[in-house]
Design a protein around this motif. Structure first.
Motif, PDB file in Angstrom:
ATOM      1  N   LEU A 287      86.386  30.775  80.199  1.00 18.16           N
ATOM      2  CA  LEU A 287      85.691  29.514  79.929  1.00 18.16           C
ATOM      3  C   LEU A 287      84.252  29.647  80.401  1.00 18.16           C
ATOM      4  CD1 LEU A 287      88.233  26.778  81.118  1.00 18.16           C
ATOM      5  CD2 LEU A 287      87.598  27.282  78.740  1.00 18.16           C
ATOM      6  N   MET A 288      83.362  28.970  79.719  1.00 20.68           N
ATOM      7  CA  MET A 288      81.952  29.046  80.100  1.00 20.68           C
ATOM      8  C   MET A 288      81.391  27.664  80.419  1.00 20.68           C
ATOM      9  SD  MET A 288      80.790  31.928  77.306  1.00 20.68           S
ATOM     10  CE  MET A 288      79.123  32.093  77.873  1.00 20.68           C
ATOM     11  N   PRO A 289      81.646  27.172  81.636  1.00 22.79           N
ATOM     12  CA  PRO A 289      81.090  25.858  82.000  1.00 22.79           C
ATOM     13  C   PRO A 289      79.565  25.906  81.995  1.00 22.79           C
ATOM     14  CG  PRO A 289      82.742  26.592  83.596  1.00 22.79           C
ATOM     15  CD  PRO A 289      82.428  27.764  82.725  1.00 22.79           C
ATOM     16  N   ASN A 290      78.972  24.787  81.654  1.00 22.71           N
ATOM     17  CA  ASN A 290      77.525  24.736  81.465  1.00 22.71           C
ATOM     18  C   ASN A 290      76.809  24.312  82.744  1.00 22.71           C
ATOM     19  OD1 ASN A 290      74.878  24.120  80.544  1.00 22.71           O
ATOM     20  ND2 ASN A 290      75.704  23.940  78.475  1.00 22.71           N
ATOM     21  N   LEU A 291      75.913  25.176  83.232  1.00 22.79           N
ATOM     22  CA  LEU A 291      75.164  24.908  84.468  1.00 22.79           C
ATOM     23  C   LEU A 291      73.760  24.380  84.190  1.00 22.79           C
ATOM     24  CD1 LEU A 291      75.719  28.318  86.303  1.00 22.79           C
ATOM     25  CD2 LEU A 291      76.733  26.179  87.027  1.00 22.79           C
ATOM     26  N   THR A 292      73.359  24.356  82.932  1.00 19.86           N
ATOM     27  CA  THR A 292      72.001  23.933  82.588  1.00 19.86           C
ATOM     28  C   THR A 292      71.737  22.520  83.104  1.00 19.86           C
ATOM     29  OG1 THR A 292      72.355  25.150  80.539  1.00 19.86           O
ATOM     30  CG2 THR A 292      70.366  23.790  80.646  1.00 19.86           C
ATOM     31  N   PRO A 293      70.573  22.281  83.752  1.00 19.11           N
ATOM     32  CA  PRO A 293      70.276  20.924  84.206  1.00 19.11           C
ATOM     33  C   PRO A 293      70.487  19.932  83.060  1.00 19.11           C
ATOM     34  CG  PRO A 293      68.576  22.449  84.966  1.00 19.11           C
ATOM     35  CD  PRO A 293      69.501  23.237  84.076  1.00 19.11           C
ATOM     36  N   ALA A 294      71.146  18.820  83.372  1.00 22.10           N
ATOM     37  CA  ALA A 294      71.633  17.885  82.342  1.00 22.10           C
ATOM     38  C   ALA A 294      70.552  17.442  81.346  1.00 22.10           C
ATOM     39  CB  ALA A 294      72.273  16.679  83.007  1.00 22.10           C
ATOM     40  N   HIS A 295      69.327  17.212  81.831  1.00 21.00           N
ATOM     41  CA  HIS A 295      68.306  16.674  80.918  1.00 21.00           C
ATOM     42  C   HIS A 295      67.830  17.701  79.887  1.00 21.00           C
ATOM     43  CE1 HIS A 295      66.489  18.171  84.600  1.00 21.00           C
ATOM     44  NE2 HIS A 295      65.365  18.383  83.954  1.00 21.00           N
ATOM     45  N   THR A 317      88.842  20.904  89.975  1.00 16.87           N
ATOM     46  CA  THR A 317      89.178  20.068  88.823  1.00 16.87           C
ATOM     47  C   THR A 317      89.621  20.941  87.654  1.00 16.87           C
ATOM     48  OG1 THR A 317      87.306  18.740  89.542  1.00 16.87           O
ATOM     49  CG2 THR A 317      88.345  18.124  87.457  1.00 16.87           C
ATOM     50  N   ILE A 318      88.865  22.006  87.413  1.00 15.68           N
ATOM     51  CA  ILE A 318      89.222  22.896  86.312  1.00 15.68           C
ATOM     52  C   ILE A 318      90.566  23.558  86.589  1.00 15.68           C
ATOM     53  CG2 ILE A 318      88.537  24.980  85.035  1.00 15.68           C
ATOM     54  CD1 ILE A 318      85.636  24.118  85.343  1.00 15.68           C
ATOM     55  N   ASN A 319      90.780  23.923  87.850  1.00 15.10           N
ATOM     56  CA  ASN A 319      92.057  24.538  88.216  1.00 15.10           C
ATOM     57  C   ASN A 319      93.228  23.592  87.937  1.00 15.10           C
ATOM     58  OD1 ASN A 319      93.343  26.822  89.009  1.00 15.10           O
ATOM     59  ND2 ASN A 319      92.810  26.658  91.180  1.00 15.10           N
ATOM     60  N   SER A 326      99.749  26.304  82.555  1.00 14.44           N
ATOM     61  CA  SER A 326     100.256  27.460  83.331  1.00 14.44           C
ATOM     62  C   SER A 326      99.221  28.564  83.508  1.00 14.44           C
ATOM     63  CB  SER A 326     101.515  28.047  82.691  1.00 14.44           C
ATOM     64  OG  SER A 326     102.434  27.041  82.408  1.00 14.44           O
ATOM     65  N   ARG A 327      97.995  28.157  83.750  1.00 11.67           N
ATOM     66  CA  ARG A 327      96.936  29.146  83.992  1.00 11.67           C
ATOM     67  C   ARG A 327      96.214  28.766  85.280  1.00 11.67           C
ATOM     68  NH1 ARG A 327      96.193  30.695  78.476  1.00 11.67           N
ATOM     69  NH2 ARG A 327      94.545  32.208  78.915  1.00 11.67           N
ATOM     70  N   PHE A 328      95.334  29.671  85.760  1.00 10.37           N
ATOM     71  CA  PHE A 328      94.591  29.363  86.983  1.00 10.37           C
ATOM     72  C   PHE A 328      93.220  30.022  86.920  1.00 10.37           C
ATOM     73  CE2 PHE A 328      97.134  33.174  87.564  1.00 10.37           C
ATOM     74  CZ  PHE A 328      96.247  34.071  88.124  1.00 10.37           C
ATOM     75  N   VAL A 329      92.312  29.561  87.770  1.00 12.38           N
ATOM     76  CA  VAL A 329      90.954  30.106  87.780  1.00 12.38           C
ATOM     77  C   VAL A 329      90.963  31.499  88.411  1.00 12.38           C
ATOM     78  CG1 VAL A 329      88.624  29.820  88.711  1.00 12.38           C
ATOM     79  CG2 VAL A 329      89.863  27.836  87.857  1.00 12.38           C
ATOM     80  N   GLY A 330      90.386  32.465  87.728  1.00 17.65           N
ATOM     81  CA  GLY A 330      90.317  33.829  88.251  1.00 17.65           C
ATOM     82  C   GLY A 330      89.218  33.962  89.301  1.00 17.65           C
TER      83      GLY A 330
END
Ligand code: 5AD
Length: 344
Positions: A287-295, A317-319, A326-330
């Motif tokens: 998964l590629m969560p977005n870190l870009t500043p919101a604006h 939260t993602i976990n 049935s998955r988990f954060v690596g």
């Protein structure tokens, strides 16, 4: 799996058979990669772009779009956030913004390396071999450059050359691999004039190139682009940009390239309400969560209504959400098993 089998699956529309097929791809993912889902923090660095790709909303001639570019301090803040959230990787993505020099990027890569334990993935478009080499030396690990479509005529049509130089992304990818990068590529599904036969060739090419990472998402029409404003006439062989076709392509990519890292893409999540889960359940493992500043995020509008997974959600939260399937954060950098195995 041969070309006939691939095309049969691409044309399959029996829901029961498709469910079984996705389960098969999911099992291949499980046996070769496991249940960990690695998170890559995405930084959309700049929406300036000098190119004229006919499908893309940040193309140079979209004058309706306000442009932005992050500062080095902002990039470093994103890297700190990725570290706090326990991500293993930061992905620096940008339009082809040539007013930012290769040296500026080299310094930025070094600064991230000095300040954090993150693996660094670059997705900065088509650049020269000496620039790729400089960034590798500065500490970058991976490079993403989609070939978009294996149909050369279609590719040149939707991706006009820059400064008269015909683009050869496959050559760039070979250079990147020789330089020691983990390489990622992929396609959009359902670009106007892409046929079923093209899609088969896309998949065969992915297997041949043996990519470490494979990105596949549906083509999404953007109003300020030539492909939307002057749509070509479609043949009966056109493969449509549906969620189902994207899932079929993902499942086939997983079966053909069992040890590659495959993200469940933002484009799929934008098209389907439960797209992110669907992707993870038919072969994807990233998964590629977005870190870009919101604006700024809304301005990185390669297609409209981008459904970004907000990195400000904590890893917990993602976990929790991943537990439902049935998955988990690596943990850790999460190289592709394909890459680690070939570089022992
Ligand atoms: N629809 C879907 N995907 C797109 N991309 C660019 N424009 C669009 C669009 N309109 C994809 C391309 C590019 C990646 C960063 O985003 O495949 O390589």
């Amino acid at each position: 799996m041969n070309s006939d089998e691939i095309i049969t699956w691409l044309r399959e529309d029996n829901p029961q058979k498709l469910a079984e097929f996705y389960a098969r791809a999911d099992l291949v993912r499980r046996e070769n990669i496991g249940d960990a889902v690695h998170l890559r923090g995405l930084v959309e660095f700049s929406n300036y772009c000098q190119r004229h790709c006919t499908y893309c909303g940040i193309r140079r001639d979209n004058h309706a779009l306000p442009r932005y570019r992050l500062t080095r301090a902002e990039v470093l803040e994103c890297a700190q956030l990725a570290t706090q959230l326990n991500y293993g990787t930061i992905v620096l993505q940008s339009g082809e913004d040539f007013s930012v020099s290769a040296e500026w990027w080299a310094e930025t890569i070094k600064a991230i390396k000095d300040a954090t334990p993150l693996a660094i993935t670059l997705s900065l478009g088509e650049r020269d071999e000496n620039e790729f080499a400089l960034w590798k030396k500065s500490g970058a690990h991976r490079y993403l450059l989609r070939f978009e479509t294996s149909n050369k005529t279609l590719y040149q049509k939707i991706h006009p050359p820059r400064g008269g130089k015909i683009s050869d992304r496959l050559l760039s990818l070979k250079i990147l691999r020789d330089l020691g990068y983990e390489i990622g590529s992929g396609v959009m599904v359902g670009v106007p004039e892409q046929t079923y036969a093209d899609a088969v060739n896309d998949l065969t090419l992915m297997r041949e190139m043996d990519f470490d990472m494979i990105g596949i998402g549906p083509y999404l029409s953007h109003p300020q682009t030539p492909l939307t404003q002057q749509p070509p006439k479609l043949s009966p062989e056109q493969i449509l940009p549906t969620g189902e076709n994207t899932c079929k392509m993902l499942a086939l990519a997983r079966i053909l390239c069992p040890r590659s890292n495959i993200p469940s893409t933002t484009a799929l999540a934008t098209l389907l309400p439960n797209g992110r889960e669907r992707g993870l359940q038919c072969g994807a493992n990233i998964l590629m969560p977005n870190l870009t500043p919101a604006h700024y995020r809304k301005l990185y509008e390669i297609y409209p209504e981008k459904e970004a997974l907000d990195a400000h959600k904590t890893a917990t939260t993602i976990n929790d959400w991943l537990k439902n399937i049935s998955r988990f954060v690596g943990v850790g950098a999460g190289n592709s098993p394909r890459f680690d195995n070939n570089n022992k």
